[in-house]
Design an enzyme around this catalytic site. Structure first.
Site, short mmCIF file in Angstrom:
data_model
loop_
_atom_site.label_atom_id
_atom_site.label_comp_id
_atom_site.label_asym_id
_atom_site.label_seq_id
_atom_site.Cartn_x
_atom_site.Cartn_y
_atom_site.Cartn_z
N ARG A 535 1.19 -1.47 0.03
CA ARG A 535 -0.40 -0.42 0.24
C ARG A 535 0.78 1.49 -0.13
NH1 ARG A 535 -5.74 -0.23 0.98
NH2 ARG A 535 -5.53 1.47 0.84
N LYS A 540 6.44 3.74 4.84
CA LYS A 540 6.85 2.38 3.82
C LYS A 540 7.85 3.60 2.09
CE LYS A 540 2.73 -0.23 3.98
NZ LYS A 540 3.04 -1.73 4.07
N LYS A 646 7.60 -13.49 0.37
CA LYS A 646 7.32 -13.71 -0.49
C LYS A 646 8.02 -13.40 -1.69
CE LYS A 646 2.07 -11.97 0.87
NZ LYS A 646 1.65 -11.76 1.01
C1 26W Z 1 -8.39 1.39 11.20
C2 26W Z 1 -8.19 1.66 9.43
C3 26W Z 1 -7.53 0.76 10.02
C4 26W Z 1 -7.35 -0.45 8.86
C5 26W Z 1 -5.83 -1.61 9.02
C6 26W Z 1 -6.39 0.71 10.48
C7 26W Z 1 -5.36 -0.69 10.38
C8 26W Z 1 -5.27 -1.34 9.32
C9 26W Z 1 -4.18 -2.77 9.80
C10 26W Z 1 -4.18 -3.33 11.13
C11 26W Z 1 -3.09 -1.90 9.25
C12 26W Z 1 -2.42 -3.62 8.31
O1 26W Z 1 -2.81 -3.84 7.10
N1 26W Z 1 -1.11 -3.93 9.23
C13 26W Z 1 0.18 -4.46 8.09
O2 26W Z 1 -0.51 -5.71 8.78
C14 26W Z 1 0.24 -6.59 8.45
C15 26W Z 1 0.44 -8.17 8.95
O3 26W Z 1 0.19 -8.29 10.15
C16 26W Z 1 1.69 -6.31 8.48
O4 26W Z 1 2.98 -7.18 8.43
C17 26W Z 1 1.92 -4.89 8.27
O5 26W Z 1 3.59 -4.76 8.79
C18 26W Z 1 0.45 -3.73 9.00
O6 26W Z 1 1.24 -2.59 8.54
#
Ligand code: 26W
Length: 799
Positions: A535, A540, A646
């Site tokens: 993303r 990042k 990956k």
């Molecule tokens: C409330 C909005 C929102 C939506 C999604 C806040 C936070 C998120 C996720 C937690 C964000 C996310 O995808 N975090 C990622 O999670 C991965 C799986 O554990 C990690 O490998 C990534 O480092 C992390 O950024």
């Protein structure tokens, strides 16, 4: 699954006939795909029923993984592989003059997630089933997945993802398992005939939650678990409650769209309704089947583990309390004991803006009874802690403060386990972000470093490499990922090294073809394919990648014959629609691409390719073709990362900061087989303490950086007046929040090391081999086994 080619062809012909009254020869690819999916689903339906029966009859403990996002991508090939039918079906179809690859392209990506969190949930589903563990997924069946990304004049444009338009061959609608989810209205407590305080509800709104089940097929182990996704419908008897069609539609649409934010909490009411919807539906259906199997409610925690994937499902805690107290008549204390034992929570980010804090008024409005229970949980927490710790600790850790409900606090207090997703991240949670809670509940905190489903990300995505591995080290690695380590025996075998290089080049040629078809940009498979796919987010640092590309460009402009090794910089990244800065970075990368890709002077030595609509299927195309894996986030910001794993598995060499799981990749491959640069997490926090970082000072004293940054505002990169200025200001005026300028030279040196290593073909190929050989360590099969043993206490079901 023992099916002969003849048997399959008969079943397939039969299905095309039944579904479309057509001969295979006349049917469209859409009809052939739908029929193939139906045949495959029929093939695993027995195992699916048997798995459910076995887990119920054996009364074994089951885990339920609650996640507001799942990112399965396409499922046809993964189902065929896991059923051991991939080659048989491919060959059978070939005999019917049908190309399986063409049918695979028909399937829409199931993109019910934003990024890391959602894809991890799907890798876990595959690994849980493949490890014969009784674990199921629970989420939302959005009508619209993550938006489709298009570039118009270099700008991201979002289009709706109508993934269900042709139907979904893998799902089974279970109307008989529907439940009601109640919202709003008023609630007050009244004593019942037994003298117990019971909630009385007035003018609630009701949504009918209808489950759609999808089989999670294990890898050649006859295990099929369930991913249950809930869809919202208007209940019949509630007609009267809705004054108009619009009101009906608005209410039903509450769960129709995935929120496209991937790390920015927006606090929208609709999101809160979504969070409670799949939580309440999921827990109600778990309680129902627990009771149906004649087990006592007081023993729930012995038979059920509920996992909260980040805070989005944190309402699981008060919802289970509500059902145990209000409907099962358990005492608060008993209910609380069961809840804490049943619940476990994973944190996926330390970014402050991502932490959910729901306004009290919103919870009171949407889920009044739940809020009452949260209030009581908070009151009892404060009361319990008052005798144990200082008031300010209580103020920092309580759930309700400043009229906001801190969902992470609720998840931690209401569960027996809180884990981070990589060693550094878990240490930061214990040491800084959640330190107060670590002091209160040290035994609850643990680390579970992420993993990836090697079946999808190697066996399916990179068949040339998988085939060669079979020939070289045998096939045991397909079940036991750590057996990839056997490849280490060949790190000095030049034939093996050369063949590995050939498989990489095959994948690069395939990707180059795709790039030409979709973008018109011609790239050479002999160039270094440098990949950053994730993303778009400031932390990042896709911007740092662009600054380095501009440096190479200006060097080539200064001397077109400069001996710079040809490079193709490949980007894949979606920006949350409301994330303006991220959209500006996309625009700048696309405009720089246009400038550089059409600049004859540099003789095509540099290319930038920003591929549209990055998703799981595109990742499966890009990753096998990558030479360099860009993992350049500011240390301490990326909780783990999974694209890093990956790309490593597919033999890419990582250029990385010591952040998230990059550190653990460095630990397994060794310093000489990865290229590390940049500030460490300690150095970053030192800057936070001393507050003495001044990006403008770096700019003013560095002519190279001046040239590059000025390109954003002096028209060198065309058509970015607004965007370029905004980015320039974010660095110089707003002091470069993610230390991009501070890490610039270290990054450039690291990239020079990458080029030196790449020129040494044998050395490079050895490093590539070692990365693939050591990547088995990051199989999510091992990750979920650690969750099963240390958090959920569930065991594999006996075949
Ligand atoms: C409330 C909005 C929102 C939506 C999604 C806040 C936070 C998120 C996720 C937690 C964000 C996310 O995808 N975090 C990622 O999670 C991965 C799986 O554990 C990690 O490998 C990534 O480092 C992390 O950024």
């Amino acid at each position: 699954m023992r099916i002969t080619k003849e048997q399959f062809k008969t079943d397939f012909r039969q299905r095309v006939q039944e579904k479309f009254t057509n001969e295979v020869e006349e049917a469209s690819n859409g009809e052939l795909f739908a029929s193939l999916g139906a045949v495959i689903q029929a093939y695993y339906s027995d195992e699916w029923k048997e798995t459910r029966k076995a887990t119920r009859d054996d009364k074994c403990k089951q885990a339920y993984y609650f996640s507001i996002e799942f990112l399965p991508g396409r499922m046809l090939k993964s189902n065929l592989l896991n059923m051991g039918l991939l080659d048989i079906v491919r060959d059978s179809l070939k005999e019917l003059d049908i190309d399986l690859e063409e049918l695979c392209k028909i399937e829409k990506d199931m993109a019910l997630g934003n990024g890391g969190l959602g894809r991890l949930a799907s890798c876990f589903m595959d690994s849980i089933a493949s490890s014969s563990l009784p674990g199921n997924g629970n989420g939302i069946r959005y009508d619209y997945g993550l938006f489709k990304q298009k570039f118009v004049d270099g700008n991201q444009v979002e289009l709706p993802d109508e993934w269900l338009r042709e139907g979904n061959v893998w799902e089974v609608r279970k109307a008989s398992k529907a439940v009601n989810v109640n919202y709003g209205g008023h609630v007050y407590l009244k004593e019942d005939e037994a003298g117990r305080l019971k909630p009385v509800y007035e003018n609630q709104q009701v949504l009918r939650a209808v489950p759609y089940d999808t089989g999670m097929v294990g890898f050649q182990n006859d295990m099929v678990n369930t991913l249950r996704l809930w869809s919202a419908e208007i209940p019949d008897f509630e007609e009267s409650n809705y004054r108009s069609i619009e009101e009906r539609r608005d209410f039903r649409d509450l769960t129709s769209v995935l929120y496209p934010d991937d790390s920015n909490y927006e606090g929208r009411l609709m999101r809160l309704v979504q969070e409670y919807f799949f939580v309440s539906a999921g827990i109600q259906s778990i309680i129902r089947s627990h009771k149906k199997s004649g087990l006592a409610m007081k023993d729930l925690a012995e038979y059920i583990a509920i996992h909260i994937n980040d805070t989005h499902p944190a309402l699981c805690v008060p919802e289970l309390m509500r059902l145990l107290i209000d409907e099962e008549n358990l005492s608060w204390e008993k209910a609380w004991d069961i809840t804490v034992k049943t619940m476990s929570y994973t944190n996926h980010t330390i970014m402050a803006e991502a932490l959910e804090k729901w306004p009290v008024f919103m919870l009171q409005e949407v889920v009044p009874r739940i809020f009452q229970i949260i209030e009581e949980i908070d009151r009892r927490f404060v009361a319990e802690m008052t005798s144990l710790v200082d008031q300010e600790v209580i103020e920092r850790t309580r759930i309700i403060k400043d009229n906001q409900v801190h969902m992470a606090h609720l998840a931690i207090i209401g569960s027996h386990s809180t884990n981070g997703v990589a060693k550094l991240h878990s240490d930061l949670l214990k040491g800084i972000v959640l330190h107060d809670f670590y002091v209160l509940y040290p035994e609850r905190f643990n680390n579970k470093t992420n993993g990836i489903a090697q079946r999808r990300w190697l066996q399916l995505a990179n068949e040339p490499l998988a085939g060669f591995l079979d020939q070289t080290i045998g096939t045991s690695w397909r079940k036991e990922a750590n057996d990839l380590h056997l490849l280490m025996n060949y790190k000095n075998d030049s034939t093996v090294l050369q063949t590995l290089a050939d498989t990489k080049r095959l994948n690069k040629v395939r990707l180059a073809q795709y790039i030409l078809e979709t973008t018109g940009i011609e790239v050479s498979p002999d160039a270094i394919f440098d990949v950053q796919i994730k993303r778009l987010h400031a932390y990042k640092r896709q911007l740092l990648n662009l600054l380095h590309i501009l440096k190479l460009y200006f060097d080539l402009k200064a001397d077109p014959n400069a001996d710079i090794y040809p490079r193709v910089f490949i980007f894949g990244a979606k920006a949350a629609p409301s994330y303006t800065y991220a959209k500006y970075v996309i625009k700048c990368i696309n405009e720089a691409a246009d400038l550089i890709n059409h600049d004859e002077e540099i003789q095509g030595k540099l290319k930038i390719v920003f591929l549209e609509n990055y998703n799981v299927s595109l990742a499966e195309m890009i990753i096998p073709a990558a030479d360099v894996s860009e993992q350049i986030s500011l240390a301490s910001k990326e909780a783990s990362g999974t694209s890093n794993m990956k790309l490593m598995l597919n033999g890419a060499v990582t250029i990385a900061t010591l952040d998230g799981a990059n550190i653990e990749i460095r630990d397994v491959v060794g310093d000489e087989n990865i290229v590390i640069f940049g500030l460490t997490e300690e150095e970053v926090y030192h800057y936070y303490e001393t507050q003495n970082y001044q990006a403008i000072k770096i700019y003013e004293t560095d002519s190279e950086l001046q040239r590059i940054l000025n390109a954003f505002i002096d028209g060198t990169i065309p058509n970015i007046q607004v965007e370029g200025q905004e980015i320039f200001d974010s660095l110089i005026r707003y002091n470069d929040e993610y230390f991009t300028l501070r890490d610039y030279h270290s990054y450039v040196e690291a990239q020079e090391k990458i080029e030196r290593l790449y020129r040494d073909k044998k050395r490079w190929q050895q490093i590539s081999l070692i990365n693939t050989a050591e990547a088995g360590h990051f199989s999510s099969d091992y990750t979920v086994r650690r969750y099963a043993e240390e958090i959920w206490q569930i065991e594999p079901v006996k075949g």
